[in-house]
Design a protein around this motif. Sequence first.
Motif, PDB file in Angstrom:
ATOM      1  N   ALA A   1     108.172  17.095 -63.394  1.00 43.13           N
ATOM      2  CA  ALA A   1     109.310  18.066 -63.613  1.00 43.13           C
ATOM      3  C   ALA A   1     108.562  18.969 -63.826  1.00 43.13           C
ATOM      4  O   ALA A   1     108.594  19.865 -63.924  1.00 43.13           O
ATOM      5  CB  ALA A   1     111.059  17.488 -63.442  1.00 43.13           C
ATOM      6  N   VAL A   2     108.280  19.118 -65.615  1.00 47.56           N
ATOM      7  CA  VAL A   2     108.706  20.441 -66.399  1.00 47.56           C
ATOM      8  C   VAL A   2     106.843  20.685 -66.016  1.00 47.56           C
ATOM      9  O   VAL A   2     106.447  21.709 -65.966  1.00 47.56           O
ATOM     10  CB  VAL A   2     108.091  19.732 -67.750  1.00 47.56           C
TER      11      VAL A   2
ATOM     12  N   VAL B   1     107.048  23.298 -74.773  1.00 47.56           N
ATOM     13  CA  VAL B   1     107.367  21.812 -75.706  1.00 47.56           C
ATOM     14  C   VAL B   1     108.504  21.430 -75.604  1.00 47.56           C
ATOM     15  O   VAL B   1     109.872  22.074 -75.654  1.00 47.56           O
ATOM     16  CB  VAL B   1     107.978  23.002 -77.293  1.00 47.56           C
ATOM     17  N   VAL B   2     107.761  19.928 -76.203  1.00 49.66           N
ATOM     18  CA  VAL B   2     109.701  19.138 -75.141  1.00 49.66           C
ATOM     19  C   VAL B   2     109.728  17.779 -76.175  1.00 49.66           C
ATOM     20  O   VAL B   2     108.696  17.576 -76.801  1.00 49.66           O
ATOM     21  CB  VAL B   2     109.241  18.743 -73.975  1.00 49.66           C
ATOM     22  N   SER B   3     110.555  16.649 -76.328  1.00 53.07           N
ATOM     23  CA  SER B   3     111.028  15.673 -76.604  1.00 53.07           C
ATOM     24  C   SER B   3     111.002  15.050 -75.502  1.00 53.07           C
ATOM     25  O   SER B   3     111.939  15.712 -74.455  1.00 53.07           O
ATOM     26  CB  SER B   3     111.347  15.799 -78.411  1.00 53.07           C
ATOM     27  N   ASP B   4     111.770  13.472 -75.552  1.00 55.68           N
ATOM     28  CA  ASP B   4     112.192  12.663 -75.216  1.00 55.68           C
ATOM     29  C   ASP B   4     113.577  12.599 -75.825  1.00 55.68           C
ATOM     30  O   ASP B   4     114.071  13.291 -76.961  1.00 55.68           O
ATOM     31  CB  ASP B   4     111.887  11.029 -75.606  1.00 55.68           C
ATOM     32  N   ALA B   5     114.575  13.059 -74.630  1.00 52.34           N
ATOM     33  CA  ALA B   5     116.160  13.471 -74.382  1.00 52.34           C
ATOM     34  C   ALA B   5     116.575  12.111 -75.171  1.00 52.34           C
ATOM     35  O   ALA B   5     116.824  11.400 -74.151  1.00 52.34           O
ATOM     36  CB  ALA B   5     116.193  14.031 -72.984  1.00 52.34           C
TER      37      ALA B   5
ATOM     38  N   GLY C   1     120.244  21.837 -74.649  1.00 55.29           N
ATOM     39  CA  GLY C   1     120.322  20.701 -74.336  1.00 55.29           C
ATOM     40  C   GLY C   1     120.206  20.678 -72.928  1.00 55.29           C
ATOM     41  O   GLY C   1     120.056  20.060 -72.298  1.00 55.29           O
ATOM     42  N   PHE C   2     118.853  21.849 -72.766  1.00 56.57           N
ATOM     43  CA  PHE C   2     117.956  21.652 -71.272  1.00 56.57           C
ATOM     44  C   PHE C   2     117.588  20.428 -70.990  1.00 56.57           C
ATOM     45  O   PHE C   2     116.425  19.881 -71.657  1.00 56.57           O
ATOM     46  CB  PHE C   2     117.596  22.766 -71.073  1.00 56.57           C
ATOM     47  N   THR C   3     117.636  19.635 -70.288  1.00 54.43           N
ATOM     48  CA  THR C   3     116.880  18.343 -69.767  1.00 54.43           C
ATOM     49  C   THR C   3     116.571  18.716 -68.731  1.00 54.43           C
ATOM     50  O   THR C   3     116.466  19.148 -67.293  1.00 54.43           O
ATOM     51  CB  THR C   3     117.443  17.406 -70.042  1.00 54.43           C
TER      52      THR C   3
ATOM     53  N   TYR D   1     113.678  16.726 -72.863  1.00 56.11           N
ATOM     54  CA  TYR D   1     114.515  17.651 -73.769  1.00 56.11           C
ATOM     55  C   TYR D   1     113.428  18.810 -73.571  1.00 56.11           C
ATOM     56  O   TYR D   1     112.326  18.855 -74.183  1.00 56.11           O
ATOM     57  CB  TYR D   1     115.241  17.205 -74.962  1.00 56.11           C
ATOM     58  N   VAL D   2     113.866  20.117 -72.728  1.00 53.30           N
ATOM     59  CA  VAL D   2     113.197  21.240 -72.588  1.00 53.30           C
ATOM     60  C   VAL D   2     113.855  22.312 -74.565  1.00 53.30           C
ATOM     61  O   VAL D   2     114.464  22.586 -74.007  1.00 53.30           O
ATOM     62  CB  VAL D   2     112.555  21.441 -71.641  1.00 53.30           C
ATOM     63  N   TYR D   3     112.608  22.418 -74.821  1.00 52.72           N
ATOM     64  CA  TYR D   3     112.882  23.368 -75.927  1.00 52.72           C
ATOM     65  C   TYR D   3     112.707  25.014 -76.030  1.00 52.72           C
ATOM     66  O   TYR D   3     113.334  25.774 -75.722  1.00 52.72           O
ATOM     67  CB  TYR D   3     112.034  22.927 -77.456  1.00 52.72           C
ATOM     68  N   ALA D   4     111.525  24.811 -75.638  1.00 50.32           N
ATOM     69  CA  ALA D   4     109.972  26.259 -75.147  1.00 50.32           C
ATOM     70  C   ALA D   4     109.121  26.182 -74.208  1.00 50.32           C
ATOM     71  O   ALA D   4     109.078  25.348 -73.989  1.00 50.32           O
ATOM     72  CB  ALA D   4     109.924  27.162 -76.750  1.00 50.32           C
TER      73      ALA D   4
END
Length: 237
Positions: free
Chosen positions: A86-87, A41-45, A78-80, A4-7
């Motif tokens: 890949a990011v 800035v991400v986390s597991d989705a 909701g962007f994953t 999950y990508v925040y910014a």
Amino acid sequence: MAVYVYAIVARTHPQRLNGLAGVGDPPTTLRTVHGAELSAVVSDAPEGLRPKRRDLAAHQTVQEHLMAEGTVLPLQFGFTTTDDDAVREVLEQRAEQLFERLRALEGCVEYNLKAAQDEDALLRRILQESEEARRLNEEIRSGRGGPQLPLALGELVAKEVQARQSRTAEAIVEALGGFAREHHAAQPTGDDFLNVSFLVARDDEKSFLAAEQGLVEELGPDHELRLRGPLAAYSFV
């Protein structure tokens, strides 16, 4: 696991994430994925993520925290994507384009404006100012007209509503656009006739807000202007 990508931010951004939690129940742990000059800035989705209040708030809190310490490219809720690699690939392959947007958003925030108009007041004004609408209405009320008159009046009024609200929308955007670096119009919904976002430099916020208040007074009680902000600049990423 999906990511999950925040910014997206520059590598020079402090990227302090202590005390913050990501989306999901239980909340996911935030981390950063680095490219050569950009970071995400991400986390597991979480599986089955939906736009629930807690998750929307968590997403927004991350954005606001990052905004407080530097320029941010905020991603919509909701962007994953598939994984960290890949990011990282996006950060590298689109670095020039992403940096261009970061520069455009530097020192700016978003304000969203929605506008609606009291329908009864607008119809009264049309009947007062349109000779043809007034004539049709009087014939209908007198009972002299045929069954085609209500349809003709309805079509005339619909065209007048659209024309008048389009002019008002253009005037609003013109009045506020001078205090913004960019603006982006979206499709209005419900009773609104305008839905537009403005990218406003922090140095111009007071002037922008004063101009918006001036419009509120100029348009009067028949119009409703709803301004939200300052927001993360979602509309300009």
